[in-house]
Design a protein around this motif. Structure first.
Motif, PDB file in Angstrom:
ATOM      1  N   HIS A   1       0.835  -1.203   0.000  1.00  0.00           N
ATOM      2  CA  HIS A   1       0.000   0.000   0.000  1.00  0.00           C
ATOM      3  C   HIS A   1       0.874   1.258   0.000  1.00  0.00           C
ATOM      4  O   HIS A   1       2.023   1.219   0.448  1.00  0.00           O
ATOM      5  CB  HIS A   1      -0.936  -0.012   1.207  1.00  0.00           C
ATOM      6  CG  HIS A   1      -1.977  -1.089   1.139  1.00  0.00           C
ATOM      7  ND1 HIS A   1      -1.693  -2.413   1.422  1.00  0.00           N
ATOM      8  CD2 HIS A   1      -3.292  -1.044   0.812  1.00  0.00           C
ATOM      9  CE1 HIS A   1      -2.786  -3.139   1.257  1.00  0.00           C
ATOM     10  NE2 HIS A   1      -3.768  -2.327   0.896  1.00  0.00           N
ATOM     11  N   PRO A   2       0.354   2.379  -0.489  1.00  0.00           N
ATOM     12  CA  PRO A   2       1.151   3.605  -0.576  1.00  0.00           C
ATOM     13  C   PRO A   2       1.715   4.033   0.775  1.00  0.00           C
ATOM     14  O   PRO A   2       1.066   3.882   1.818  1.00  0.00           O
ATOM     15  CB  PRO A   2       0.145   4.640  -1.102  1.00  0.00           C
ATOM     16  CG  PRO A   2      -0.891   3.839  -1.811  1.00  0.00           C
ATOM     17  CD  PRO A   2      -1.002   2.553  -1.039  1.00  0.00           C
ATOM     18  N   GLN A   3       2.903   4.584   0.743  1.00  0.00           N
ATOM     19  CA  GLN A   3       3.591   5.014   1.959  1.00  0.00           C
ATOM     20  C   GLN A   3       2.757   6.008   2.758  1.00  0.00           C
ATOM     21  O   GLN A   3       2.778   6.010   3.991  1.00  0.00           O
ATOM     22  CB  GLN A   3       4.942   5.640   1.597  1.00  0.00           C
ATOM     23  CG  GLN A   3       5.812   5.984   2.795  1.00  0.00           C
ATOM     24  CD  GLN A   3       6.170   4.761   3.629  1.00  0.00           C
ATOM     25  OE1 GLN A   3       6.505   3.717   3.073  1.00  0.00           O
ATOM     26  NE2 GLN A   3       6.123   4.881   4.942  1.00  0.00           N
ATOM     27  N   ALA A   4       2.002   6.836   2.072  1.00  0.00           N
ATOM     28  CA  ALA A   4       1.209   7.865   2.754  1.00  0.00           C
ATOM     29  C   ALA A   4       0.173   7.267   3.698  1.00  0.00           C
ATOM     30  O   ALA A   4      -0.286   7.941   4.627  1.00  0.00           O
ATOM     31  CB  ALA A   4       0.512   8.748   1.717  1.00  0.00           C
ATOM     32  N   TYR A   5      -0.194   5.987   3.488  1.00  0.00           N
ATOM     33  CA  TYR A   5      -1.228   5.362   4.318  1.00  0.00           C
ATOM     34  C   TYR A   5      -0.688   4.252   5.217  1.00  0.00           C
ATOM     35  O   TYR A   5      -1.460   3.589   5.915  1.00  0.00           O
ATOM     36  CB  TYR A   5      -2.335   4.787   3.424  1.00  0.00           C
ATOM     37  CG  TYR A   5      -3.107   5.837   2.670  1.00  0.00           C
ATOM     38  CD1 TYR A   5      -4.142   6.542   3.279  1.00  0.00           C
ATOM     39  CD2 TYR A   5      -2.782   6.137   1.352  1.00  0.00           C
ATOM     40  CE1 TYR A   5      -4.851   7.516   2.589  1.00  0.00           C
ATOM     41  CE2 TYR A   5      -3.481   7.118   0.655  1.00  0.00           C
ATOM     42  CZ  TYR A   5      -4.506   7.806   1.279  1.00  0.00           C
ATOM     43  OH  TYR A   5      -5.196   8.775   0.594  1.00  0.00           O
ATOM     44  N   GLN A   6       0.619   4.066   5.223  1.00  0.00           N
ATOM     45  CA  GLN A   6       1.200   2.968   5.998  1.00  0.00           C
ATOM     46  C   GLN A   6       0.869   3.063   7.486  1.00  0.00           C
ATOM     47  O   GLN A   6       0.586   2.046   8.131  1.00  0.00           O
ATOM     48  CB  GLN A   6       2.721   2.927   5.809  1.00  0.00           C
ATOM     49  CG  GLN A   6       3.170   2.443   4.445  1.00  0.00           C
ATOM     50  CD  GLN A   6       2.965   0.953   4.261  1.00  0.00           C
ATOM     51  OE1 GLN A   6       3.322   0.155   5.121  1.00  0.00           O
ATOM     52  NE2 GLN A   6       2.384   0.559   3.140  1.00  0.00           N
ATOM     53  N   ASP A   7       0.882   4.274   8.044  1.00  0.00           N
ATOM     54  CA  ASP A   7       0.612   4.434   9.480  1.00  0.00           C
ATOM     55  C   ASP A   7      -0.839   4.121   9.835  1.00  0.00           C
ATOM     56  O   ASP A   7      -1.169   3.967  11.017  1.00  0.00           O
ATOM     57  CB  ASP A   7       0.937   5.860   9.930  1.00  0.00           C
ATOM     58  CG  ASP A   7       2.433   6.120   9.955  1.00  0.00           C
ATOM     59  OD1 ASP A   7       3.206   5.143   9.919  1.00  0.00           O
ATOM     60  OD2 ASP A   7       2.832   7.306   9.989  1.00  0.00           O
ATOM     61  N   LYS A   8      -1.678   4.029   8.835  1.00  0.00           N
ATOM     62  CA  LYS A   8      -3.099   3.783   9.060  1.00  0.00           C
ATOM     63  C   LYS A   8      -3.424   2.289   9.098  1.00  0.00           C
ATOM     64  O   LYS A   8      -4.532   1.896   9.459  1.00  0.00           O
ATOM     65  CB  LYS A   8      -3.895   4.451   7.931  1.00  0.00           C
ATOM     66  CG  LYS A   8      -5.312   4.853   8.269  1.00  0.00           C
ATOM     67  CD  LYS A   8      -5.923   5.651   7.121  1.00  0.00           C
ATOM     68  CE  LYS A   8      -7.260   6.237   7.540  1.00  0.00           C
ATOM     69  NZ  LYS A   8      -7.873   7.022   6.433  1.00  0.00           N
ATOM     70  N   ILE A   9      -2.447   1.450   8.703  1.00  0.00           N
ATOM     71  CA  ILE A   9      -2.703   0.017   8.540  1.00  0.00           C
ATOM     72  C   ILE A   9      -1.994  -0.787   9.623  1.00  0.00           C
ATOM     73  O   ILE A   9      -0.788  -0.633   9.859  1.00  0.00           O
ATOM     74  CB  ILE A   9      -2.244  -0.467   7.150  1.00  0.00           C
ATOM     75  CG1 ILE A   9      -2.944   0.336   6.043  1.00  0.00           C
ATOM     76  CG2 ILE A   9      -2.541  -1.956   6.969  1.00  0.00           C
ATOM     77  CD1 ILE A   9      -2.408   0.053   4.655  1.00  0.00           C
ATOM     78  N   VAL A  10      -2.727  -1.659  10.274  1.00  0.00           N
ATOM     79  CA  VAL A  10      -2.205  -2.573  11.287  1.00  0.00           C
ATOM     80  C   VAL A  10      -2.001  -3.945  10.652  1.00  0.00           C
ATOM     81  O   VAL A  10      -2.800  -4.369   9.822  1.00  0.00           O
ATOM     82  CB  VAL A  10      -3.215  -2.707  12.458  1.00  0.00           C
ATOM     83  CG1 VAL A  10      -2.725  -3.717  13.493  1.00  0.00           C
ATOM     84  CG2 VAL A  10      -3.466  -1.359  13.080  1.00  0.00           C
ATOM     85  N   VAL A  11      -0.931  -4.621  11.017  1.00  0.00           N
ATOM     86  CA  VAL A  11      -0.717  -5.996  10.575  1.00  0.00           C
ATOM     87  C   VAL A  11      -1.289  -6.935  11.635  1.00  0.00           C
ATOM     88  O   VAL A  11      -0.821  -6.962  12.773  1.00  0.00           O
ATOM     89  CB  VAL A  11       0.774  -6.302  10.349  1.00  0.00           C
ATOM     90  CG1 VAL A  11       0.963  -7.772   9.970  1.00  0.00           C
ATOM     91  CG2 VAL A  11       1.340  -5.404   9.253  1.00  0.00           C
ATOM     92  N   ALA A  12      -2.323  -7.674  11.283  1.00  0.00           N
ATOM     93  CA  ALA A  12      -2.938  -8.618  12.207  1.00  0.00           C
ATOM     94  C   ALA A  12      -3.630  -9.703  11.387  1.00  0.00           C
ATOM     95  O   ALA A  12      -4.563  -9.413  10.629  1.00  0.00           O
ATOM     96  CB  ALA A  12      -3.938  -7.920  13.125  1.00  0.00           C
ATOM     97  N   HIS A  13      -3.170 -10.925  11.522  1.00  0.00           N
ATOM     98  CA  HIS A  13      -3.797 -12.028  10.800  1.00  0.00           C
ATOM     99  C   HIS A  13      -5.074 -12.450  11.522  1.00  0.00           C
ATOM    100  O   HIS A  13      -5.112 -12.509  12.759  1.00  0.00           O
ATOM    101  CB  HIS A  13      -2.839 -13.217  10.691  1.00  0.00           C
ATOM    102  CG  HIS A  13      -3.228 -14.211   9.648  1.00  0.00           C
ATOM    103  ND1 HIS A  13      -4.184 -15.173   9.871  1.00  0.00           N
ATOM    104  CD2 HIS A  13      -2.824 -14.373   8.362  1.00  0.00           C
ATOM    105  CE1 HIS A  13      -4.337 -15.893   8.764  1.00  0.00           C
ATOM    106  NE2 HIS A  13      -3.524 -15.428   7.833  1.00  0.00           N
TER     107      HIS A  13
END
Length: 421
Positions: free
Chosen positions: A172-184
């Motif tokens: 995903h674009p770098q501008a939105y990386q802080d908005k995304i959590v990694v959780a399976h």
């Protein structure tokens, strides 16, 4: 707590999460899916249908976007009806890939919108153009860039996103990386596991744990999951090891990519290209979950190949079942499986290396048995309980989902250390 769970094929990836939430006292959970979706027993599910199809004269770059708008409109009508009935959700969990939540915030502006960020397309560095057998064109690249308009709107609209793996988040674009959590979301590790007495009858033949059985699983048999490469390796391994049998699970439709131009499906095409022993090659189609679980339990070697794309549950389920997994040396697999520790890695296109890894399984039992143990331990980092914990945190404000990110990272580190010890 009131929650809406939206997925075109409801419940989709949210089966375990939605079920657990719906069973909590005082929680009201409503599912939304397209007409014909499976639904979830014991849970209210509302279905929708777009009021028309995409126009035939639509520019092919824009056909997916028009489809998304139609899906978004159909779901918005349902949401407006729910609002009139007095149902106002505290949170909406959704897979936004078909456009269902485009207008969700317009109906429920105060609801916390959680998007499942499964994939963001790009013309380079991932699945597109990865396989030289299927070269791409400028037209393909332009179409992909246009398709991402929907995903950018989804990223902008949601309050928080969730990706199952670090690799999927990284696309995903770098501008939105802080908005995304990694959780399976988790797999059913409690139900999955080795059984030395496992046996199953398929196509009139009985298979037992301990026999030289190769397994391959995909939703559909197609190049994105390396079916063409697997069949070429299978031809070679059958010549070298006369006693092995192979169980191939999967349908003949297309989940990703395209159908072959010169055959009805990829199974038919590859059976024209390679020569395999039909008495030892067992195509069983799609199986009920209990039969599928038995297939993994009788497996002596499980092959999982994928483009640099979305990681399948099936690889994790094979690991949880104690299979020796021979995986492709591609980013989604390498994030979970380490060569010689949790399984074996081979180049996606390297038929010789895949064949050699399968051969080692028959020639060196003790090291492979060690891989079974460490593979299963690694899979314990992906339990449904941990997935539910992480998704619970997503329902909270930013401090909560930041804690979910840290928690899931700590769990993976702990699981990795356990598999090393």
């Amino acid at each position: 707590m009131r929650i809406l769970v939206i997925h075109q094929n409801f419940p989709g990836q949210f089966r375990h999460i939605a079920k657990a939430w719906s069973e909590r006292p005082g929680w009201e959970v409503v599912g939304i899916g397209r007409e014909g979706c499976p639904g979830l027993h014991g849970m209210r599910c509302i279905t929708y249908k777009p009021h028309r199809d995409v126009r035939q004269q639509q520019h092919h770059y824009l056909s997916r976007m028009e489809s998304a708008v139609l899906h978004g409109q159909a779901v918005a009508r349902l949401l407006l009806d729910l609002k009139k009935q007095g149902f106002t959700p505290d949170a909406i969990l959704a897979h936004p890939g078909w456009g269902e939540t485009l207008y969700a915030k317009d109906v429920f502006p105060d609801a916390r919108l959680i998007h499942f960020c499964e994939w963001f397309y790009s013309a380079q560095g991932a699945d597109v153009g990865f396989d030289p057998e299927f070269p791409t064109t400028f037209d393909d690249h332009a179409r992909i860039r246009t398709w991402n308009a929907l995903h950018l709107l989804n990223l902008e609209n949601c309050d928080v996103g969730v990706s199952p793996t670090q690799w999927q988040k990284s696309r995903h674009p770098q501008a939105y990386q802080d908005k995304i959590v990694v959780a399976h979301e988790g797999i059913d590790t409690e139900l999955l596991g080795p059984d030395p007495n496992a046996q199953i009858v398929l196509n009139g033949r009985q298979f037992k744990a301990g026999e030289p059985i190769i397994t391959y699983v995909a939703r559909n048999l197609e190049p994105y999951r390396g079916f063409h490469v697997f069949m070429r390796a299978l031809e070679k391994i059958q010549k070298e090891h006369k006693g092995c049998h192979t169980i191939i699970v999967g349908g003949d439709d297309v989940s990703y990519g395209r159908r072959p131009k010169d055959a009805k499906n990829w199974r038919e095409k590859m059976l024209r290209e390679v020569k395999v022993d039909p008495s030892r090659t067992h195509f069983v189609g799609k199986l009920p979950y209990d039969q599928y679980r038995k297939v993994l339990q009788v497996s002596a070697a499980h092959v999982y190949l994928t483009y640099p794309f979305v990681l399948s549950w099936s690889m994790l389920e094979a690991m949880a079942s104690g299979c020796v997994v021979i995986g492709s040396k591609t980013a989604p697999v390498e994030e979970v499986l380490r060569d010689g520790v949790d399984g074996r890695l081979a180049g996606f296109h390297d038929v010789e290396a895949i064949t050699a890894a399968l051969g080692e399984r028959w020639d060196a039992q003790a090291p492979s048995n060690d891989l079974c143990v460490t593979s299963r331990r690694k899979a314990q980092g992906f339990t449904r309980f941990r997935g539910l914990q992480s998704y619970d945190q997503l329902l909270l404000p930013k401090a909560g989902y930041e804690q979910a990110r840290i928690s899931f990272h700590d769990q993976l580190v702990s699981s990795t250390m356990e598999s090393i010890s």
